[in-house]
Design an enzyme around this catalytic site. Structure first.
Site, PDB file in Angstrom:
ATOM      1  N   ASP A 178       3.984   8.272  -4.809  1.00 58.06           N
ATOM      2  CA  ASP A 178       3.237   7.936  -4.552  1.00 58.06           C
ATOM      3  C   ASP A 178       2.526   7.518  -3.027  1.00 58.06           C
ATOM      4  O   ASP A 178       3.405   8.429  -2.361  1.00 58.06           O
ATOM      5  CB  ASP A 178       3.157   6.414  -5.277  1.00 58.06           C
ATOM      6  CG  ASP A 178       1.772   6.135  -4.967  1.00 58.06           C
ATOM      7  OD1 ASP A 178       0.606   6.813  -5.259  1.00 58.06           O
ATOM      8  OD2 ASP A 178       1.317   4.769  -4.659  1.00 58.06           O
ATOM      9  N   SER A 179       1.167   8.385  -2.890  1.00 61.76           N
ATOM     10  CA  SER A 179       0.074   7.880  -1.910  1.00 61.76           C
ATOM     11  C   SER A 179       1.086   7.264  -1.126  1.00 61.76           C
ATOM     12  O   SER A 179       0.975   7.097   0.435  1.00 61.76           O
ATOM     13  CB  SER A 179      -0.924   8.382  -2.201  1.00 61.76           C
ATOM     14  OG  SER A 179      -1.589   7.677  -2.612  1.00 61.76           O
ATOM     15  N   TYR A 193      -4.460   9.712  -1.293  1.00 62.15           N
ATOM     16  CA  TYR A 193      -4.684  11.071  -1.399  1.00 62.15           C
ATOM     17  C   TYR A 193      -6.265  11.518  -1.971  1.00 62.15           C
ATOM     18  O   TYR A 193      -6.582  12.437  -1.975  1.00 62.15           O
ATOM     19  CB  TYR A 193      -3.662  11.059  -2.287  1.00 62.15           C
ATOM     20  CG  TYR A 193      -2.123  11.616  -2.324  1.00 62.15           C
ATOM     21  CD1 TYR A 193      -2.062  11.598  -1.390  1.00 62.15           C
ATOM     22  CD2 TYR A 193      -0.912  11.428  -3.376  1.00 62.15           C
ATOM     23  CE1 TYR A 193      -0.415  12.383  -0.839  1.00 62.15           C
ATOM     24  CE2 TYR A 193       0.012  11.974  -2.817  1.00 62.15           C
ATOM     25  CZ  TYR A 193       0.336  11.969  -1.273  1.00 62.15           C
ATOM     26  OH  TYR A 193       1.869  12.732  -0.244  1.00 62.15           O
ATOM     27  N   GLY A 194      -7.305  10.432  -2.683  1.00 62.10           N
ATOM     28  CA  GLY A 194      -7.885  10.462  -3.509  1.00 62.10           C
ATOM     29  C   GLY A 194      -9.108  11.211  -2.279  1.00 62.10           C
ATOM     30  O   GLY A 194      -9.767  11.301  -3.430  1.00 62.10           O
ATOM     31  N   CYS A 206       1.482   8.916  -9.387  1.00 62.40           N
ATOM     32  CA  CYS A 206       0.408   9.092  -9.109  1.00 62.40           C
ATOM     33  C   CYS A 206      -0.308  10.091  -9.744  1.00 62.40           C
ATOM     34  O   CYS A 206       0.196  11.211  -9.879  1.00 62.40           O
ATOM     35  CB  CYS A 206       0.435   9.255  -7.200  1.00 62.40           C
ATOM     36  SG  CYS A 206      -1.049   9.801  -6.418  1.00 62.40           S
ATOM     37  N   ASN A 207      -1.755   9.363 -10.315  1.00 57.96           N
ATOM     38  CA  ASN A 207      -2.590  10.233 -11.188  1.00 57.96           C
ATOM     39  C   ASN A 207      -2.515  11.583  -9.906  1.00 57.96           C
ATOM     40  O   ASN A 207      -3.021  12.189 -10.773  1.00 57.96           O
ATOM     41  CB  ASN A 207      -3.365   9.525 -11.592  1.00 57.96           C
ATOM     42  CG  ASN A 207      -3.293   8.150 -13.037  1.00 57.96           C
ATOM     43  OD1 ASN A 207      -3.563   8.434 -13.755  1.00 57.96           O
ATOM     44  ND2 ASN A 207      -2.564   7.518 -11.602  1.00 57.96           N
ATOM     45  N   THR A 208      -3.588  10.838  -9.085  1.00 57.99           N
ATOM     46  CA  THR A 208      -4.010  11.738  -7.995  1.00 57.99           C
ATOM     47  C   THR A 208      -3.515  13.554  -7.471  1.00 57.99           C
ATOM     48  O   THR A 208      -3.621  13.906  -7.618  1.00 57.99           O
ATOM     49  CB  THR A 208      -4.165  11.378  -6.697  1.00 57.99           C
ATOM     50  OG1 THR A 208      -5.424   9.900  -6.720  1.00 57.99           O
ATOM     51  CG2 THR A 208      -5.470  12.518  -5.637  1.00 57.99           C
ATOM     52  N   GLU A 256      -3.336  -1.185  -0.598  1.00 54.34           N
ATOM     53  CA  GLU A 256      -3.157  -0.463   0.834  1.00 54.34           C
ATOM     54  C   GLU A 256      -2.309  -1.664   1.954  1.00 54.34           C
ATOM     55  O   GLU A 256      -1.523  -2.523   2.398  1.00 54.34           O
ATOM     56  CB  GLU A 256      -3.302   0.193   1.775  1.00 54.34           C
ATOM     57  CG  GLU A 256      -2.117   1.460   0.997  1.00 54.34           C
ATOM     58  CD  GLU A 256      -1.047   2.250   0.555  1.00 54.34           C
ATOM     59  OE1 GLU A 256      -0.722   2.251   1.414  1.00 54.34           O
ATOM     60  OE2 GLU A 256      -0.735   2.233  -0.529  1.00 54.34           O
ATOM     61  N   CYS A 271      -5.108   4.643 -11.887  1.00 49.42           N
ATOM     62  CA  CYS A 271      -4.378   4.862 -10.712  1.00 49.42           C
ATOM     63  C   CYS A 271      -3.275   3.588 -10.242  1.00 49.42           C
ATOM     64  O   CYS A 271      -3.533   2.738 -10.611  1.00 49.42           O
ATOM     65  CB  CYS A 271      -5.433   4.885  -9.053  1.00 49.42           C
ATOM     66  SG  CYS A 271      -4.896   4.326  -7.671  1.00 49.42           S
ATOM     67  N   THR A 272      -2.304   4.556  -9.873  1.00 52.19           N
ATOM     68  CA  THR A 272      -1.631   3.163  -9.846  1.00 52.19           C
ATOM     69  C   THR A 272      -1.763   2.199  -8.651  1.00 52.19           C
ATOM     70  O   THR A 272      -0.962   1.301  -9.372  1.00 52.19           O
ATOM     71  CB  THR A 272      -0.101   3.893  -9.949  1.00 52.19           C
ATOM     72  OG1 THR A 272       0.021   4.784  -8.523  1.00 52.19           O
ATOM     73  CG2 THR A 272       0.243   4.851 -10.822  1.00 52.19           C
ATOM     74  N   HIS A 273      -2.603   2.088  -7.854  1.00 53.87           N
ATOM     75  CA  HIS A 273      -2.773   1.222  -7.010  1.00 53.87           C
ATOM     76  C   HIS A 273      -3.436  -0.203  -8.514  1.00 53.87           C
ATOM     77  O   HIS A 273      -2.901  -1.414  -7.982  1.00 53.87           O
ATOM     78  CB  HIS A 273      -3.380   1.417  -6.341  1.00 53.87           C
ATOM     79  CG  HIS A 273      -2.682   2.339  -5.083  1.00 53.87           C
ATOM     80  ND1 HIS A 273      -2.199   3.640  -4.740  1.00 53.87           N
ATOM     81  CD2 HIS A 273      -2.234   1.578  -3.709  1.00 53.87           C
ATOM     82  CE1 HIS A 273      -1.889   3.551  -4.335  1.00 53.87           C
ATOM     83  NE2 HIS A 273      -2.006   2.796  -2.987  1.00 53.87           N
TER      84      HIS A 273
END
Ligand code: DGL
Length: 269
Positions: free
Chosen positions: A12-13, A44-45, A75-77, A155, A187-189
């Site tokens: 992921d980012s 990444y967004g 990560c979707n992005t 984060e 979004c996975t966050h």
């Protein structure tokens, strides 16, 4: 019978993909898992698709070098920017990707209005446009909302702070005003913010997350495409392209156990 010694690589980012890794751990308890957080480049967004593609390729190469015979883009992005290229380049191994769960949300909504919370990168991607197009005929309105700043809050480990609450209120209010009774965590966050989102939107709004479905899909693909696996004890290893100490601290908090993150080798930074 040959037993595979392959590992599952997940990236992921940043730390958001740990929400997916949790489901993979539960679904596949015997697997060795390697997780890469591209913390040196998060979020990444707001990056270009070309940049995200370059990073995703580097990380996939690293994971394959570590023995990965299956990769999950948690990560979707990154899925929107790089899943296609990764599948072309590494076409011998299953590459499981993720996108906002529009279909499950359509199955749940009563008001026929679904809200999507995601990064601007995901919402502006051709892949997301194609997804909307696919469900265009289902007589459900899909309302989207980009959420700048929310990934950064996760984060920083600010899962309950006043600032995070303020952002969640700002991003969910327009969707609720438009009549959404179902919100996709695109979004996975965001699953890490689900308790706070729940507090803000109340009990009557459905929150849709795809982590469990992705883990099940990974299991089916591995069964269909890879040699049988062993039934030894599962393990996890964690890498970051950012500061290893910072990553260890935040990952330990989100993973719920002590994590010692290692720095990615220079060639992959
Ligand atoms: N977890 C990533 C996703 O699912 C966040 C992207 C970002 O870093 O902005 O989209």
């Amino acid at each position: 019978m040959t037993i595979s010694t392959g590992v599952i690589g997940v990236f992921d980012s940043g730390v958001g993909g740990l929400s997916v890794l949790q489901h993979i751990r539960q679904t596949l308890p015997h697997e060795r898992l390697i997780y890469v957080a591209d913390s040196g480049h998060v979020p990444y967004g707001d990056k270009s698709p070309a940049f995200i593609e370059t990073r995703s390729l580097a990380i996939a190469r690293f994971l394959i070098g570590q023995g990965a015979d299956a990769i999950v883009i948690a990560c979707n992005t990154a899925t929107a920017a790089a899943a296609h290229t990764l599948r072309v380049k590494f076409n011998k191994i299953p590459i499981v990707a993720m996108e906002p769960a529009v279909k499950p949300a359509i199955a749940v909504t009563q008001s026929r209005v679904v809200g999507v919370l995601a990064t601007v990168g995901t919402l502006e991607s051709a892949r997301f446009a194609a997804l909307l197009e696919k469900y265009g005929g289902w007589k459900v309105k899909i309302e989207t909302q980009g959420c700048p700043g929310l990934v950064e809050q996760v984060e920083r480990g600010e899962l309950h702070s006043a600032r995070t609450r303020e952002l969640i209120e700002r991003y969910t209010a327009p969707l609720l005003r438009k009549g959404a009774d179902t919100l996709i965590l695109g979004c996975t966050h965001y699953p890490f913010l689900a308790p706070l989102i729940r507090e803000v939107v109340g009990e009557n709004i459905a929150l849709i997350d795809t982590g469990a479905a992705v883990a099940r899909h990974l299991m089916y693909r591995m069964k269909a495409e890879l040699p049988p696996r062993g039934d030894g004890e599962g393990s996890e290893e964690f890498f970051t392209s950012g500061n290893a100490e910072d990553a260890s601290r935040i990952m330990s908090m989100l993973w719920g156990k002590e994590v010692v993150a290692q720095q990615l080798p220079q060639a992959y930074l």
